[in-house]
Design an enzyme around this catalytic site. Structure first.
Site, PDB file in Angstrom:
ATOM      1  N   GLU A 363       9.131 -64.375  36.720  1.00 41.65           N
ATOM      2  CA  GLU A 363       7.747 -63.930  36.566  1.00 41.65           C
ATOM      3  C   GLU A 363       7.213 -63.190  37.794  1.00 41.65           C
ATOM      4  O   GLU A 363       6.259 -63.630  38.451  1.00 41.65           O
ATOM      5  CB  GLU A 363       6.847 -65.129  36.246  1.00 41.65           C
ATOM      6  CG  GLU A 363       7.222 -65.841  34.959  1.00 41.65           C
ATOM      7  CD  GLU A 363       6.317 -67.028  34.670  1.00 41.65           C
ATOM      8  OE1 GLU A 363       5.434 -67.332  35.506  1.00 41.65           O
ATOM      9  OE2 GLU A 363       6.489 -67.654  33.623  1.00 41.65           O
ATOM     10  N   GLU A 577      10.824 -69.474  28.499  1.00 42.88           N
ATOM     11  CA  GLU A 577       9.942 -70.622  28.728  1.00 42.88           C
ATOM     12  C   GLU A 577       8.929 -70.654  27.596  1.00 42.88           C
ATOM     13  O   GLU A 577       8.409 -69.620  27.181  1.00 42.88           O
ATOM     14  CB  GLU A 577       9.184 -70.527  30.062  1.00 42.88           C
ATOM     15  CG  GLU A 577       9.995 -70.748  31.301  1.00 42.88           C
ATOM     16  CD  GLU A 577       9.137 -70.709  32.566  1.00 42.88           C
ATOM     17  OE1 GLU A 577       7.906 -70.979  32.449  1.00 42.88           O
ATOM     18  OE2 GLU A 577       9.661 -70.414  33.642  1.00 42.88           O
TER      19      GLU A 577
END
Length: 633
Positions: A363, A577
């Protein structure tokens, strides 16, 4: 992987004895396990145990001491660059905003900024977690004694793990008994009765994910060096309840129990990150490698395979080595590129053939946006929160590309990519041209900023180049663009939620031209309710402390298909995720209440059902789903 037994319902429910599957809450993380296991001191205890560090700490890196033989510089190193970017930009501009709702906006402290991020400077200053006077430090010596002093001066006392010896888990691993039915059978019974006409592909990866700083614990054991998280978590208010991750879930010692439990539940993949500072305690290419750290991850990887679980390794999950943050400002400085590539190469060589899927960066949009907060602010080289995210993005993209280039030059087995986050979005008002434009801007800033150069063109999205001058958004050269393009073998998305996106109140042109506009430079607004007079919510919401997290199952198929079309690869897409925070779970007085996860059960069942439909009805090449997280955080 087929959902055909009660092990799978346990997987969906997240009912694992001692641990509940809970998504990360980042800035509001509690680091408390569901069974009340050991955690670090409370805010009151922390304040009493931390000490104001000595003003003569500069001596720790200049004293000539002998490095112990357990460390070696045998791993191939990549020379650091000799040039240095100009980072002394002090122009007063606005503070850009985004929809990353888990980043705290008011409660975090504001430590003193670094005096410099010149990589050649040896008198960089520090800020202690107790507010001590900044003290110069000199880098140069990398002995074990230096490392111990470094911990003492910059982090302070660290809680000792309550144990260091753990028995092997029983085989087969005992599972918890079946829970009572949380829903009537006409709504939901068990996974084998959901979409019975569909099955997951035989090689589908189905399991969990964790991050090193939230799972390993034992932060000083095994020769590990401090990270920015070890430092920042000592500032009161940085962690919601002022706990730290000194001990955490003790994955460093309990990993065999966790993996055996995962396998017993039917999982066949475990995605985890490595601590850069467990491999290189000081982070830099000229420092010694930690053989004990290499052995720890080798044992972890080998045990995964022994249990029939494929390891997926992330090299960087926001845990910049503190020494590099002090030395030159971390990702504010181009020196981070070669230091990261050196670390990546050492890991590639060590685990070649035993890891088949690699993630360079987790991320990066979230990580680089944190420049206004203690984890980066203190050492950002004078770059305010307008400049820092894009300087960080520039260096991180080049670090990713060079690491992948080296991966391929070395003929490392397997595939490699990075993990995206956030969402493209849905127009708030159907058919509204302004909202459709806003969705395009949101997608460009939140996903395209890294995905566009890496998967498509080698260059930033055109929207960003039109909005941001080169002094804010550094430009890639043609040579860099050629190196960056195509440096991902699959697409990974941490797909927790979706939002409605609408045009900025002041209009696009006014917002883009006004750096003081609170929505600049993204110039779009995210809503979590419909535009109708009833203002229905976007979806079923999670814990009120994470208002950005919803069960947005009805948008998942479109998001997965759209991403594979916009950023095509031969390796498919992974939901790398996803997870849900059961409301007020931590406030429940009794275990039997805390583990009754009706909302979480519906979340996982809904998402997995939509993934099945995406594969079979939409033809989307979804290769795996990794639930967050394997253990409570």
């Amino acid at each position: 992987m087929r959902l055909t037994n009660l092990q799978s319902i346990a997987l969906l429910l997240g009912l694992v004895e001692g641990h509940l599957i809970v998504p990360r809450q980042n800035g509001n993380d509690t680091n408390t396990t569901s069974n009340g296991s050991a955690s670090a001191a409370s805010g009151t205890d922390l304040a009493s145990t931390l000490t104001t560090h000595s003003s003569n700490a500069q001596s720790i890196f200049s004293t000539a001491l002998t490095t112990k033989t357990k460390k070696t510089s045998a791993a191939a190193s990549v020379p650091t660059s000799t040039s240095s970017s100009s980072l002394n930009i002090t122009t007063s501009v606005g503070y850009g905003t985004n929809d990353l709702g888990w980043i705290p906006s008011t409660a975090t402290p504001s430590p003193t900024s670094m005096a410099t991020t010149n990589k050649n400077a040896i008198d960089a200053s520090k800020t202690t977690s107790t507010g001590g006077t900044p003290t110069p430090v000199v880098f140069g010596n990398y002995s074990d004694e230096t490392l111990a002093q470094f911990w003492d001066d910059y982090v302070g006392p660290v809680q000792e793990p309550p144990f260091r010896s753990v028995p092997l888990p029983p085989q087969p691993y005992p599972l918890p008994e079946d829970p009572p039915a949380l829903l009537p059978d006409y709504l939901y019974t068990c996974p084998e009765n959901i979409l019975t006409q569909y099955k997951f592909p035989k090689d589908f990866l189905f399991g969990w994910a964790t991050a090193a700083q939230q799972w390993e614990g034992a932060v000083k054991d095994g020769g590990k060096g401090p990270t920015v998280w070890d430092w920042a978590s000592r500032f009161p208010g940085f962690i919601a309840d002022n706990t730290t991750s000194d001990v955490g879930d003790l994955g460093y010692y309990l990993y065999k129990q966790d993996i055996a439990r995962l396998a017993a539940l039917g999982g066949n993949v475990y995605s985890f990150s490595m601590f850069w500072t467990r491999i290189y305690p000081f982070g830099s290419a000229d420092s010694p490698i930690n053989e004990e750290g290499l052995q720890f991850y080798k044992d972890l990887i080998d045990y995964c395979w022994e249990q029939g679980v494929e390891p997926v390794v992330t090299l960087f999950h926001w845990d910049t080595p503190l020494a590099l943050q002090l030395k030159y400002g971390g990702f504010a400085n181009e020196s981070i590129i070669d230091d990261f590539v050196n670390y990546a190469e050492a890991v590639f060589r060590q685990y070649n053939g035993t890891v088949h899927k690699w993630i360079t960066f987790n991320e990066p949009v979230v990580f680089c946006s944190q420049g206004a907060y203690p984890i980066n602010q203190t050492f950002s080289g004078g770059l305010n929160s307008t400049f820092y995210p894009y300087t960080c993005s520039y260096h991180l993209t080049l670090a990713h590309a060079k690491a992948v280039q080296r991966f391929r030059e070395l003929n490392i087995q397997g595939q490699i990519a990075f993990k995206s986050d956030n969402f493209v979005g849905v127009p708030w008002r159907e058919g509204n041209a302004g909202d459709q434009r806003a969705v395009g801007r949101h997608g460009a800033y939140q996903i395209g900023i890294f995905a566009e150069p890496i998967y498509n063109t080698g260059d930033w999205p055109q929207i960003l180049k039109d909005d941001l001058p080169p002094e804010i958004l550094p430009r890639f050269t043609e040579e860099q663009q050629a190196m960056i393009k195509g440096t991902a073998d699959f697409f990974a998305i941490d797909g927790y939620r979706v939002g409605y996106v609408t045009a900025p109140p002041a209009g696009f042109e006014a917002c883009i031209a006004n750096q003081s506009d609170p929505l600049w430079p993204t110039c779009n607004q995210v809503n979590f309710f419909e535009s109708t007079p009833y203002e229905w919510g976007l979806a079923d919401f999670a814990d009120p402390r994470v208002p950005w997290l919803q069960n947005t199952w009805r948008f998942l198929r479109g998001a997965l298909k759209g991403l594979t079309e916009q950023y095509p690869t031969s390796g498919g897409i992974y939901l790398s995720e996803f997870g849900f925070a059961e409301p007020e779970e931590n406030e429940q007085a009794y275990k039997y209440i805390a583990i009754t996860d009706t909302k979480r059960e519906l979340y996982f069942a809904s998402y997995l059902g939509e993934v099945l439909k995406a594969i079979h009805e939409d033809g989307t090449d979804v290769r795996g789903t990794f639930a967050w997280s394997l253990v409570d955080k």
